[in-house]
Write an enzyme that holds these catalytic residues in place. Sequence first.
Site, PDB file in Angstrom:
ATOM      1  N   VAL A  36     -10.539  -2.727 -24.999  1.00  0.00           N
ATOM      2  CA  VAL A  36     -10.481  -1.340 -24.146  1.00  0.00           C
ATOM      3  C   VAL A  36     -10.407  -1.736 -22.537  1.00  0.00           C
ATOM      4  O   VAL A  36      -9.694  -1.246 -21.848  1.00  0.00           O
ATOM      5  CB  VAL A  36     -11.642  -0.522 -24.332  1.00  0.00           C
ATOM      6  CG1 VAL A  36     -13.063  -1.020 -23.731  1.00  0.00           C
ATOM      7  CG2 VAL A  36     -11.397   0.847 -23.829  1.00  0.00           C
ATOM      8  N   ASP A  37     -10.889  -2.969 -22.351  1.00  0.00           N
ATOM      9  CA  ASP A  37     -10.640  -3.502 -20.886  1.00  0.00           C
ATOM     10  C   ASP A  37      -9.472  -3.871 -20.642  1.00  0.00           C
ATOM     11  O   ASP A  37      -8.771  -3.351 -19.604  1.00  0.00           O
ATOM     12  CB  ASP A  37     -11.626  -4.837 -20.788  1.00  0.00           C
ATOM     13  CG  ASP A  37     -12.033  -5.326 -19.328  1.00  0.00           C
ATOM     14  OD1 ASP A  37     -11.511  -4.561 -18.494  1.00  0.00           O
ATOM     15  OD2 ASP A  37     -12.605  -6.561 -19.203  1.00  0.00           O
TER      16      ASP A  37
HETATM   17  N1  AR6 Z   1      -9.639   3.474 -25.954  1.00  0.00           N
HETATM   18  C1  AR6 Z   1     -11.056   3.623 -26.383  1.00  0.00           C
HETATM   19  N2  AR6 Z   1     -11.651   2.636 -27.066  1.00  0.00           N
HETATM   20  C2  AR6 Z   1     -11.008   1.301 -27.330  1.00  0.00           C
HETATM   21  C3  AR6 Z   1      -9.546   1.292 -26.658  1.00  0.00           C
HETATM   22  C4  AR6 Z   1      -8.841   2.425 -26.081  1.00  0.00           C
HETATM   23  N3  AR6 Z   1      -7.831   2.135 -25.572  1.00  0.00           N
HETATM   24  N4  AR6 Z   1      -9.361  -0.089 -27.235  1.00  0.00           N
HETATM   25  C5  AR6 Z   1     -10.355  -0.652 -27.926  1.00  0.00           C
HETATM   26  N5  AR6 Z   1     -11.394   0.292 -28.157  1.00  0.00           N
HETATM   27  P1  AR6 Z   1     -14.106  -3.951 -27.171  1.00  0.00           P
HETATM   28  P2  AR6 Z   1     -16.797  -5.172 -26.337  1.00  0.00           P
HETATM   29  C6  AR6 Z   1     -12.328   0.235 -28.838  1.00  0.00           C
HETATM   30  O1  AR6 Z   1     -13.934  -5.485 -27.922  1.00  0.00           O
HETATM   31  O2  AR6 Z   1     -17.011  -5.197 -27.766  1.00  0.00           O
HETATM   32  C7  AR6 Z   1     -12.959  -7.494 -23.661  1.00  0.00           C
HETATM   33  O3  AR6 Z   1     -12.147  -8.402 -23.585  1.00  0.00           O
HETATM   34  C8  AR6 Z   1     -12.725  -0.763 -29.790  1.00  0.00           C
HETATM   35  O4  AR6 Z   1     -11.743  -0.493 -31.101  1.00  0.00           O
HETATM   36  O5  AR6 Z   1     -12.959  -3.337 -26.093  1.00  0.00           O
HETATM   37  O6  AR6 Z   1     -17.694  -4.510 -25.421  1.00  0.00           O
HETATM   38  C9  AR6 Z   1     -13.968  -7.537 -22.508  1.00  0.00           C
HETATM   39  O7  AR6 Z   1     -13.280  -8.180 -21.287  1.00  0.00           O
HETATM   40  C10 AR6 Z   1     -14.133  -0.865 -30.011  1.00  0.00           C
HETATM   41  O8  AR6 Z   1     -14.652   0.219 -30.651  1.00  0.00           O
HETATM   42  O9  AR6 Z   1     -15.456  -4.331 -26.145  1.00  0.00           O
HETATM   43  C11 AR6 Z   1     -15.118  -8.202 -22.827  1.00  0.00           C
HETATM   44  O10 AR6 Z   1     -14.886  -9.457 -22.767  1.00  0.00           O
HETATM   45  C12 AR6 Z   1     -14.511  -0.540 -28.647  1.00  0.00           C
HETATM   46  O11 AR6 Z   1     -13.693  -0.061 -27.921  1.00  0.00           O
HETATM   47  C13 AR6 Z   1     -15.273  -7.914 -24.350  1.00  0.00           C
HETATM   48  O12 AR6 Z   1     -14.010  -7.416 -24.590  1.00  0.00           O
HETATM   49  C14 AR6 Z   1     -15.118  -1.588 -27.886  1.00  0.00           C
HETATM   50  O13 AR6 Z   1     -14.459  -2.892 -28.020  1.00  0.00           O
HETATM   51  C15 AR6 Z   1     -16.172  -6.865 -24.446  1.00  0.00           C
HETATM   52  O14 AR6 Z   1     -16.278  -6.431 -25.700  1.00  0.00           O
END
Ligand code: AR6
Length: 175
Positions: A36-37
Site C-alpha cells: 500500500v505504501d
Molecule cells: N489499498 C488498500 N490496501 C492495500 C493496497 C491498496 N492500494 N495495496 C495493498 N494493500 P502491506 P505492511 C493491503 O504489505 O504489512 C511496504 O513495503 C495489503 O493487501 O502494504 O504493513 C512498506 O514500505 C495488506 O492487506 O503493509 C513497509 O516496508 C495491507 O494493505 C511494509 O510494506 C498491508 O500490506 C509494510 O508492511
Amino acid sequence: MNPMRNVSVVQGDITTFDVDAIVNAANTSLRGGGGVDGAIHRAAGPQLLQACERIGGCPTGEARITPGFGLPARHVVHTVGPVWGGGTRGEADLLASCYRTSLALALEHGLRTIAFPAISTGVYRFPLERATRIAVREVTAFLSTHGDAIDQVTFVAFDRETFETYRRVLAEEQK
Ligand code: AR6
C-alpha cells in the site's frame, strides 16, 4: 453515542478514497516501499517522498502527517506497523499504538474522515484475524471518547479475505 455507527469496511484501493486522510502502512524510513505504501506514493506523486524526507523517519507504533498531493485524500497519515515476530516482541501493543496515534493526529488536525488499510498484515505478516481485532477495538474505543470530532472511519480491505474478516469482526462487535 454508538461508536460503531461511524465505522465501516469496504473492499477497494485506498488511493482512490476522497477523505480527509488515508493512512499509509509505511516503514521507519518513510522513503516508500511496496504494498500500500508503494501504491500511495505512486498515486500522490514525487512531492510525497520529498515531504517524507523532510520528516526524516518514524519509529514503529508512531505516526506522521503530510499533505495528500496528487491523491484525492487531503492528507496522508504515515504509520509504521510492527513486523510480526511471533507475538512476543510487543507486536500487539505496537499495532494498537499505530491506530491510536493515527487517530490522535487526525483529531489534532481537525480531520473528520479517515481510511485505514490493514496495517502490518501484508509484508509484515501480522496474523490477519488478530490484527483485525486490534484495529476494530482501538478505533471503536477512540470513537467512544472522540466520536463527536470524527465523522467516519473506513477500513479499506484490498482483498476478499481481509474484507470478510473485518466484516465478521465488526458484526461481532455490534452484537
Ligand atoms: N489499498 C488498500 N490496501 C492495500 C493496497 C491498496 N492500494 N495495496 C495493498 N494493500 P502491506 P505492511 C493491503 O504489505 O504489512 C511496504 O513495503 C495489503 O493487501 O502494504 O504493513 C512498506 O514500505 C495488506 O492487506 O503493509 C513497509 O516496508 C495491507 O494493505 C511494509 O510494506 C498491508 O500490506 C509494510 O508492511
